[in-house]
Write a protein that holds these residues in place. Structure first.
Motif, mmCIF file in Angstrom:
data_model
loop_
_atom_site.group_PDB
_atom_site.id
_atom_site.type_symbol
_atom_site.label_atom_id
_atom_site.label_comp_id
_atom_site.label_asym_id
_atom_site.label_seq_id
_atom_site.Cartn_x
_atom_site.Cartn_y
_atom_site.Cartn_z
ATOM 1 N N ASP A 21 0.834 -1.214 0.000
ATOM 2 C CA ASP A 21 0.000 0.000 0.000
ATOM 3 C C ASP A 21 0.865 1.258 0.000
ATOM 4 O OD1 ASP A 21 -2.278 -1.523 -0.017
ATOM 5 O OD2 ASP A 21 -2.696 -1.299 2.134
ATOM 6 N N GLU A 22 1.960 1.217 0.751
ATOM 7 C CA GLU A 22 2.869 2.369 0.763
ATOM 8 C C GLU A 22 3.452 2.615 -0.618
ATOM 9 O OE1 GLU A 22 5.916 1.843 3.659
ATOM 10 O OE2 GLU A 22 4.529 1.773 5.367
ATOM 11 N N ALA A 23 3.817 1.541 -1.291
ATOM 12 C CA ALA A 23 4.381 1.686 -2.631
ATOM 13 C C ALA A 23 3.347 2.284 -3.589
ATOM 14 C CB ALA A 23 4.858 0.330 -3.150
ATOM 15 N N PHE A 24 2.107 1.821 -3.507
ATOM 16 C CA PHE A 24 1.068 2.355 -4.382
ATOM 17 C C PHE A 24 0.737 3.808 -4.026
ATOM 18 C CE2 PHE A 24 0.596 -1.850 -5.880
ATOM 19 C CZ PHE A 24 -0.164 -1.807 -7.033
ATOM 20 N N ALA A 25 0.667 4.112 -2.734
ATOM 21 C CA ALA A 25 0.324 5.473 -2.318
ATOM 22 C C ALA A 25 1.366 6.481 -2.766
ATOM 23 C CB ALA A 25 0.152 5.519 -0.798
ATOM 24 N N SER A 26 2.624 6.050 -2.790
ATOM 25 C CA SER A 26 3.709 6.948 -3.195
ATOM 26 C C SER A 26 3.932 6.945 -4.705
ATOM 27 C CB SER A 26 5.006 6.549 -2.494
ATOM 28 O OG SER A 26 5.399 5.234 -2.879
#
Length: 393
Positions: A21-26
């Motif tokens: 999720d962090e990778a997608f959010a960034s």
């Protein structure tokens, strides 16, 4: 029949989703990003021993880059374990070098250090030392790092340790992946932890890792435009797979503990049967038991490996023969082989049992019961005909 109990399938912990999720959010969905940088740093911390890590698309890519780091080229001899996955040998062919295959030790089921030492002494006397040695950590067990590193150092031959199958294992307290001049790891879908595919190159030599990093990104020289002074590859691990790896790394030791428990239950229930022999564990080794492997001696237990495998398959249980040694493969017909055929016997008689860390005790009990069923039928030949429709030998 469809498979109900797998040999070794991916086992997510639930921790992976937050990192993804962090990778997608960034929006770091492209190959490089902070999750990849963090995964490399955390894995280096986990391994210890002052190593540096480079996340790559596969273990085979890591091995290929390791060979490039040693300037392996056409006509060079590379000595390698014969019993290994094909991806542990093919990169030698990419560089048009010549593999020489070595047998295993009955004491460890990893490359025979005695054979290797004898061959090195003979090669040195003839001025024909190999350009590199690649021992394989087999089925989660480390090769004898102490003896192999000493022998390689004595003759000045680079040592590249194929630890693709042994993440989380150790030798004399040293984590697998820290041995030799360079080591490789794999995070393929069936490994003890996975990134959905991927691998890692590991070394204490920071300069070697940085050069491999450059080669893994199409060998782009520092410049505002695309400048190339050598050729490279598209071998880098993606940021999203690395995010999965971060979650998997958090449970690596738990996965090792569980697989060792699975191995122990197999040996407690099947280990006392005549003709069945499990992969031994030397005193210096702490195996991850990535896969539980054993051999069947038909003259003692009454059944062949293949009869057991087919009987399990009929019940939707996946098992698999041990790796077919590379010197027996059609591709390598006529290649030089150093050994006594111990690895050949392992292949013809050996089986990998379901060992996934998500396998329940109930599922393992079923595997054990099915193996015992086959052995009981062997004890009572008159039952074979009655059960033929089910067993399909």
């Amino acid at each position: 029949m469809s498979i109900r109990i797998w040999l070794s399938r991916p086992h997510m912990s639930g921790k992976e989703q937050a990192y993804v999720d962090e990778a997608f959010a960034s929006n770091f969905i492209a190959p490089l990003g902070p999750q990849l940088t963090e995964f490399e740093a955390r894995f280096a911390d986990y391994l210890g021993d002052g190593v540096h890590c480079l996340g790559l698309s596969s273990g085979s890519a890591a091995l290929h880059l390791a060979l490039r780091m040693q300037d392996i080229g056409p006509g060079d001899e590379v000595w390698v374990s014969s019993m290994t996955f094909a991806g542990g040998v093919f990169p030698i062919l990419y560089e048009r070098a010549t593999p020489v295959f070595f047998d295993l030790s009955p004491n460890s089921w990893t490359i025979d250090a005695d054979l290797l030492a004898e061959a090195l002494a003979e090669a040195a006397s003839k001025g024909r030392l190999p350009r590199a040695i690649i021992p394989t950590d087999l089925y989660g067990q480390s090769c004898d790092l102490d003896r192999l590193e000493a022998a390689a150092a004595e003759y000045g031959v680079p040592l590249i340790v194929d630890s693709a199958e042994s993440a989380g294992a150790s030798w004399n307290g040293r984590k697998c992946g820290t041995g030799g001049d360079l080591s490789i790891l794999s995070f393929n879908g069936n490994k003890i932890i996975t990134t959905g595919g991927g691998g890692m190159l590991v070394s204490r030599n920071k300069e070697a890792i940085e050069r491999a990093r450059m080669l893994s990104t199409q060998a782009r020289d520092p410049a505002p435009h695309y400048e190339h002074s050598t050729y490279g590859y598209n071998y880098r691990m993606g940021n999203v797979p690395a995010a999965i790896g971060l979650g998997q790394l958090e449970v690596l030791d738990d996965r090792v503990t569980r697989r060792r428990e699975i191995f122990k239950r197999y040996t407690e229930t099947l280990g006392g049967i005549d003709g069945l022999s499990f992969m031994p564990e030397p005193d210096a080794a702490y195996s991850s038991r990535w896969l539980t492997t054993l051999t069947f001696a038909p003259e003692l237990c009454g059944v062949t490996r293949e009869e057991v495998r087919l009987a399990l398959a009929q019940q939707g249980i996946e098992s698999r023969p041990l790796w077919k040694p590379m010197h027996l493969q059609p591709l390598f017909a006529g290649s030089r082989y150093v050994g006594h055929g111990f690895d050949e016997a392992l292949f013809w008689n050996g089986l990998c049992l379901p060992s996934g860390s998500d396998m329940t005790d109930t599922e393992q009990d079923e595997v054990i019961a099915r193996v015992l069923d086959v052995l009981r039928i062997a004890d009572h030949p008159d039952r074979r005909h009655d059960d033929a429709s089910q067993m399909r030998f």
